[in-house]
Design an enzyme around this catalytic site. Structure first.
Site, PDB file in Angstrom:
ATOM      1  N   HIS A  22      32.293   0.881 -49.354  1.00 18.85           N
ATOM      2  CA  HIS A  22      31.192   1.720 -49.855  1.00 18.85           C
ATOM      3  C   HIS A  22      29.978   1.632 -48.923  1.00 18.85           C
ATOM      4  O   HIS A  22      29.331   2.639 -48.635  1.00 18.85           O
ATOM      5  CB  HIS A  22      30.730   1.245 -51.238  1.00 18.85           C
ATOM      6  CG  HIS A  22      31.699   1.467 -52.354  1.00 18.85           C
ATOM      7  ND1 HIS A  22      32.073   0.465 -53.216  1.00 18.85           N
ATOM      8  CD2 HIS A  22      32.347   2.587 -52.779  1.00 18.85           C
ATOM      9  CE1 HIS A  22      32.914   0.944 -54.116  1.00 18.85           C
ATOM     10  NE2 HIS A  22      33.101   2.224 -53.883  1.00 18.85           N
ATOM     11  N   LYS A  48      38.698   3.482 -66.250  1.00 17.57           N
ATOM     12  CA  LYS A  48      38.622   2.155 -65.644  1.00 17.57           C
ATOM     13  C   LYS A  48      37.745   1.273 -66.513  1.00 17.57           C
ATOM     14  O   LYS A  48      36.701   1.696 -66.974  1.00 17.57           O
ATOM     15  CB  LYS A  48      37.997   2.245 -64.254  1.00 17.57           C
ATOM     16  CG  LYS A  48      38.901   2.861 -63.222  1.00 17.57           C
ATOM     17  CD  LYS A  48      38.371   2.637 -61.821  1.00 17.57           C
ATOM     18  CE  LYS A  48      37.527   3.773 -61.340  1.00 17.57           C
ATOM     19  NZ  LYS A  48      37.190   3.767 -59.938  1.00 17.57           N
ATOM     20  N   ARG A  97      39.972   7.443 -48.154  1.00 16.12           N
ATOM     21  CA  ARG A  97      40.662   6.310 -47.552  1.00 16.12           C
ATOM     22  C   ARG A  97      42.042   6.694 -47.062  1.00 16.12           C
ATOM     23  O   ARG A  97      42.464   6.369 -45.978  1.00 16.12           O
ATOM     24  CB  ARG A  97      40.803   5.165 -48.563  1.00 16.12           C
ATOM     25  CG  ARG A  97      39.525   4.460 -48.839  1.00 16.12           C
ATOM     26  CD  ARG A  97      39.565   3.698 -50.107  1.00 16.12           C
ATOM     27  NE  ARG A  97      39.558   4.595 -51.251  1.00 16.12           N
ATOM     28  CZ  ARG A  97      39.317   4.221 -52.482  1.00 16.12           C
ATOM     29  NH1 ARG A  97      39.126   2.957 -52.753  1.00 16.12           N
ATOM     30  NH2 ARG A  97      39.305   5.093 -53.457  1.00 16.12           N
ATOM     31  N   SER A 135      37.248  -1.141 -55.258  1.00 13.07           N
ATOM     32  CA  SER A 135      36.586  -2.064 -56.189  1.00 13.07           C
ATOM     33  C   SER A 135      37.614  -2.674 -57.137  1.00 13.07           C
ATOM     34  O   SER A 135      37.519  -3.855 -57.490  1.00 13.07           O
ATOM     35  CB  SER A 135      35.526  -1.332 -57.009  1.00 13.07           C
ATOM     36  OG  SER A 135      34.528  -0.833 -56.183  1.00 13.07           O
TER      37      SER A 135
HETATM   38  P1  ADP Z   1      34.906   6.605 -58.430  1.00 11.23           P
HETATM   39  O1  ADP Z   1      35.109   5.974 -59.766  1.00 11.23           O
HETATM   40  O2  ADP Z   1      34.023   7.794 -58.452  1.00 11.23           O
HETATM   41  O3  ADP Z   1      36.155   6.810 -57.617  1.00 11.23           O
HETATM   42  P2  ADP Z   1      34.356   4.391 -56.667  1.00 11.23           P
HETATM   43  O4  ADP Z   1      33.238   3.420 -56.759  1.00 11.23           O
HETATM   44  O5  ADP Z   1      35.729   3.857 -56.831  1.00 11.23           O
HETATM   45  O6  ADP Z   1      34.018   5.522 -57.679  1.00 11.23           O
HETATM   46  O7  ADP Z   1      34.248   5.167 -55.298  1.00 11.23           O
HETATM   47  C1  ADP Z   1      33.148   5.972 -54.960  1.00 11.23           C
HETATM   48  C2  ADP Z   1      33.461   6.743 -53.699  1.00 11.23           C
HETATM   49  O8  ADP Z   1      33.618   5.840 -52.609  1.00 11.23           O
HETATM   50  C3  ADP Z   1      34.767   7.537 -53.760  1.00 11.23           C
HETATM   51  O9  ADP Z   1      34.606   8.712 -52.990  1.00 11.23           O
HETATM   52  C4  ADP Z   1      35.770   6.624 -53.094  1.00 11.23           C
HETATM   53  O10 ADP Z   1      36.824   7.348 -52.509  1.00 11.23           O
HETATM   54  C5  ADP Z   1      34.894   6.000 -52.026  1.00 11.23           C
HETATM   55  N1  ADP Z   1      35.390   4.700 -51.607  1.00 11.23           N
HETATM   56  C6  ADP Z   1      35.683   3.632 -52.376  1.00 11.23           C
HETATM   57  N2  ADP Z   1      36.119   2.612 -51.625  1.00 11.23           N
HETATM   58  C7  ADP Z   1      36.114   3.049 -50.341  1.00 11.23           C
HETATM   59  C8  ADP Z   1      36.501   2.490 -49.084  1.00 11.23           C
HETATM   60  N3  ADP Z   1      37.015   1.282 -48.994  1.00 11.23           N
HETATM   61  N4  ADP Z   1      36.359   3.258 -48.006  1.00 11.23           N
HETATM   62  C9  ADP Z   1      35.878   4.503 -48.095  1.00 11.23           C
HETATM   63  N5  ADP Z   1      35.525   5.106 -49.229  1.00 11.23           N
HETATM   64  C10 ADP Z   1      35.644   4.386 -50.334  1.00 11.23           C
END
Ligand code: ADP
Length: 167
Positions: A22, A48, A97, A135
């Site tokens: 992130h 989640k 990703r 996460s």
């Molecule tokens: P959501 O519940 O909206 O998916 P996340 O916190 O899981 O929220 O992710 C927020 C954004 O960050 C999403 O676009 C997700 O694809 C991106 N993201 C999460 N982890 C990574 C990572 N390791 N690399 C790149 N983008 C990521």
């Protein structure tokens, strides 16, 4: 569109907790916008279960990105497009990703466009070493006592240990 207008971007998500993936996306987004609002969703669109409260997530993001003056962190409820309108943000950033992210992200982007045609979704790709990172994986591994020190910032690691009773 007025070219001198400040470009404001939104980076929405659950961030439970913020990972180095992130952080990578947020810093990359700063090369496209003048100001970035990291927006922590009160209700996840995915099913989640949360580990950190929304307030804790906001606090952790502020801590790990405090060196970036152009980033602010907020939480929001309800539709993303309504929050974006209220913030004057026409650009939404999401991280991609792997191919597995693509279908859901495409649907979301098109739905948001349907709801507000002035919104643009920009997909950014993280450094390859973060491309497997999520996460939920961090939560799972940390809960089972695994080492996640290479995946999150030190302050997040500390809070994870406190939360999970590991010291
Ligand atoms: P959501 O519940 O909206 O998916 P996340 O916190 O899981 O929220 O992710 C927020 C954004 O960050 C999403 O676009 C997700 O694809 C991106 N993201 C999460 N982890 C990574 C990572 N390791 N690399 C790149 N983008 C990521």
């Amino acid at each position: 569109m007025n070219s001198t207008r400040e470009r404001v971007g939104l980076y929405p998500g659950s961030f439970d907790p913020i990972t180095l993936g992130h952080e990578d996306i947020a810093r990359r987004a700063l090369s496209v916008v003048d100001r970035l609002i990291i927006a922590v969703a009160h209700t996840s669109t995915h099913d989640k279960r949360g580990l950190f409260s929304v307030q804790e997530r906001v606090g952790l993001i502020r801590e790990v990105l405090e060196d970036e003056e152009r980033i602010e962190v907020r939480s929001f409820e309800g539709l993303l497009v309504e929050f974006a309108k209220a913030q004057g943000a026409h650009l939404v950033f999401r991280g991609l990703r792997a191919v597995s992210d693509f279908e859901y992200e495409l649907q979301m982007a098109q739905m948001n466009q349907e709801l507000w045609p002035d919104i643009e979704t920009i997909f950014l790709v993280p450094e390859v070493r973060y491309s497997f990172l999520s996460s939920s994986l961090v939560r799972q591994v940390a809960t089972l006592g695994g080492d996640v020190s290479g995946l999150v910032s030190p302050s997040v690691l500390k809070r994870l240990h406190e939360k999970l009773g590991g010291g």
